[in-house]
Design a protein around this motif. Sequence first.
Motif, short mmCIF file in Angstrom:
data_model
loop_
_atom_site.label_atom_id
_atom_site.label_comp_id
_atom_site.label_asym_id
_atom_site.label_seq_id
_atom_site.Cartn_x
_atom_site.Cartn_y
_atom_site.Cartn_z
N VAL A 146 36.81 -65.05 23.86
CA VAL A 146 37.57 -64.88 25.09
C VAL A 146 37.46 -63.42 25.50
N THR A 147 36.93 -63.17 26.68
CA THR A 147 36.62 -61.79 27.06
C THR A 147 37.88 -60.94 27.22
N ALA A 148 37.71 -59.65 26.97
CA ALA A 148 38.84 -58.74 26.87
C ALA A 148 39.66 -58.66 28.15
N ASP A 149 39.06 -58.93 29.30
CA ASP A 149 39.82 -58.85 30.55
C ASP A 149 40.92 -59.91 30.60
N GLU A 150 40.81 -60.96 29.76
CA GLU A 150 41.84 -62.00 29.71
C GLU A 150 42.93 -61.68 28.71
N ILE A 151 42.74 -60.66 27.90
CA ILE A 151 43.72 -60.27 26.87
C ILE A 151 44.04 -58.80 27.06
N PRO A 152 44.89 -58.46 28.02
CA PRO A 152 45.14 -57.03 28.28
C PRO A 152 45.80 -56.31 27.12
N ASP A 153 46.58 -57.02 26.30
CA ASP A 153 47.25 -56.37 25.17
C ASP A 153 47.08 -57.23 23.91
N PRO A 154 46.15 -56.86 23.03
CA PRO A 154 45.94 -57.66 21.82
C PRO A 154 47.10 -57.57 20.83
N GLN A 155 48.06 -56.69 21.10
CA GLN A 155 49.23 -56.57 20.22
C GLN A 155 50.43 -57.38 20.73
N ASP A 156 50.16 -58.33 21.62
CA ASP A 156 51.25 -59.15 22.15
C ASP A 156 50.82 -60.61 22.21
#
Length: 297
Positions: free
Chosen positions: A188-198
Amino acid sequence: MRLCSFLHAGRAGYGVVTDDRVINISGVLGDRFPTLASLLAEDDFLGTCTQAIGHSSGLALADIQQQAPIPNPGKIICVGLNYHDHMVETRHAPTQHPTLFARFADSQCAHGEPMLMPSVSTQFDFEAELAVVIGRGGRNIQQDAALDHVAGYSCYNDGSVRDWQIHTSQFLPGKNFPATGAFGPYLVTADEIPDPQDLAISCRLNGDTVQAARTSQMIHSVAQLIAYISRITPFSPGDVIVTGTPGGVGFARVPPLFMKDGDVVEVEIERVGVLQNQIIGEAAGGANTRTQHALPA
């Protein structure tokens, strides 16, 4: 965007997943970018993907054999003891720096493939983890720019052969039996996961939740891990960081709970997906074939 690597008609490819289909962009881009990892090195790989979609054919997911999102990473760096509750349950003392070990690419399997329980062990444990896939490589990466180097995220089950893991103080023996680390289903590309700590992260064994946490509980964040590891070794596109598991693992329970032949294990991460695998006992001598099995509904 959800990206995957696959085999179809005996050929390796990669594509963009939409509902129950894969748009085979490797059919258009394969001469320039023979693998998904090589595509991730492109500065605007998302734009390249978007342009290729309009010129690519679609395949039914049912007609492909999924591979790990990055089938042959140059590096798989795993992080141990990165959630406080897991550190407590394993009776380890806190450390200032991340605990690191390596996996080999041939220790991985894909979504839908069996995870192989080694014939030499009965202590095969589950570990739900967030996988980070590097897009832009580099060394000595600054923490405040670290997430700019991430292409995307996936689910990982860092299956642990516990009795071999504790042979010495080094984790490597228990982490590298064939097909013990499941990776997928998609990148899943990073633009879909703005905060990997949430992100919520969980593991289910035969439908029962055995791990549940949030990535905010990591001791060392994704950005911190990228910065720290890049001091040691340069990252290349397609490298993978497996960021650690929360509490609830099987060997720390009373009585212990290990995976066994026929079990179905799932790792679910919010906004990333669900990785599902069946546990298959490895025949003596490691004779099992690594083919995708139909999983129970």
